[in-house]
Design an enzyme around this catalytic site. Sequence first.
Site, short mmCIF file in Angstrom:
data_model
loop_
_atom_site.label_atom_id
_atom_site.label_comp_id
_atom_site.label_asym_id
_atom_site.label_seq_id
_atom_site.Cartn_x
_atom_site.Cartn_y
_atom_site.Cartn_z
N GLY A 119 0.84 -1.20 0.00
CA GLY A 119 0.00 0.00 0.00
C GLY A 119 0.86 1.24 0.00
CB SER A 120 1.38 4.00 -1.52
OG SER A 120 0.23 4.18 -2.33
N GLY A 167 -4.90 3.04 5.41
CA GLY A 167 -5.07 1.86 6.23
C GLY A 167 -4.08 1.73 7.37
NE ARG A 213 5.78 6.77 -3.78
CZ ARG A 213 5.69 7.49 -2.68
NH1 ARG A 213 6.33 8.64 -2.58
NH2 ARG A 213 4.98 7.07 -1.64
#
Length: 430
Positions: A156-157, A161, A281
């Site tokens: 996820g990112s 959550g 990134r």
Amino acid sequence: MARRALILIEVSPWDTGPLYTQAAQRLGLHSIILSADPARYNCLEAESIKAVRVDIDNLDALIHECSRLRAIYDIAGITSTGDSFYATVGKLCRYFDLPGPNPASIERCCDKFLQRQLLAEAGVPIPAYRLAANATDVERSAAEIGLPVILKPAVGSSGYGVRLCRTVDELAEHTTYLLGGKHIWRSSPRILVEEFAQGPLYWADIMGDQIIGIGIADTGPLPHFVGRKWTFPAPLTDDDDKRIVDVSLSCLRALGLGWGPKGIELRWTKRGPVVIEVNPRLHCTPTPQLIQAAYGVDVVTEHIKLAIGDEWDLHKRQSHSAAARILVPDRDGTIDSIVGEGRAAAIPGVAEVKIYVEPKTPIVRKGDPRDWIGHVIAASPSYAQTEAILDCAVDLIDWSIIPFSTPGEQEQPEAPHAIRQPSRRDGSPP
């Protein structure tokens, strides 16, 4: 002669996406965005931008579309701004013989459990962790680590959550949220149960093996980790700076991340710097803007240069202190008005004021960056002066939120008879 183009895979239309399309235009490149929903990019409409519909989860479809575009354009490079598409970017770059990241390294890094295994094997300091597939696993893992723990999706990112669980009840509640259908999973549901590493939050931005700089951030209030304030560069002693640099570079070696931009998040605990996460990134807003305001380095432009095979340069052109303050609502409801951004932007030293929402926008807080409604960035030669400028600018921006008339109302405007309750700018109750 065919026009040179940069292909972008599903960039954010409101976050760093515009920074990439604007930088590409300055470099003489035509931006082509490949997206499952091109309508998302209507806000970026310009002569130098084109959005094309394609199944971005299908590598063959992407190769086919890139091949079609290559017959029309001189494809100079392919990149993206999000972790979930960056491995695909690497595969496309290899297929078309373009500069790009190692897809296998990206895929290992994007699986947070595998990332932690590789970091642990390399001796990089990380929090204690366990992998859980169901509620029983979560409960057992939390007992082994000891409360409080953090629950987060293994893949996820953007903090989606992620929550601190301080009690057994909070643990059960968030486990139900993650596994009960409310959280959207990008892969099979797997939960990372992690020790709560307590201490100041730092981040390092890296290009290749060059440390661009280290910043410090504030998040909260708990149990969520919604970013509120960023400062760049972080006020660190030479020794502490070196310790963060050494740990950050050891992450790159452990994960095989030699090419391109990386962002590393760390907490300074009693053990020193402990790695929370490695992202393959650039960090998103407001980090690129802060680096440019502080050092005069446009990291987005330099990333594009790297992606198209041009010479890139991270040389600092100045040495200022930059800081960002995020505007976050303290309640759910409908945005009634936002005022003062023009006056704030006019203050000397304010680099950027951005409001993300329009009046009448429904606000339903989720405990992650989707709660942000705007930001202010300031810079000056000194930390104290930057803080003073930022305080003055933020104080000029005000907004009000009309509470929903019923607990279930999330999409409809508030009834005309509702009592307006202004939100405090600092996020505290009025």
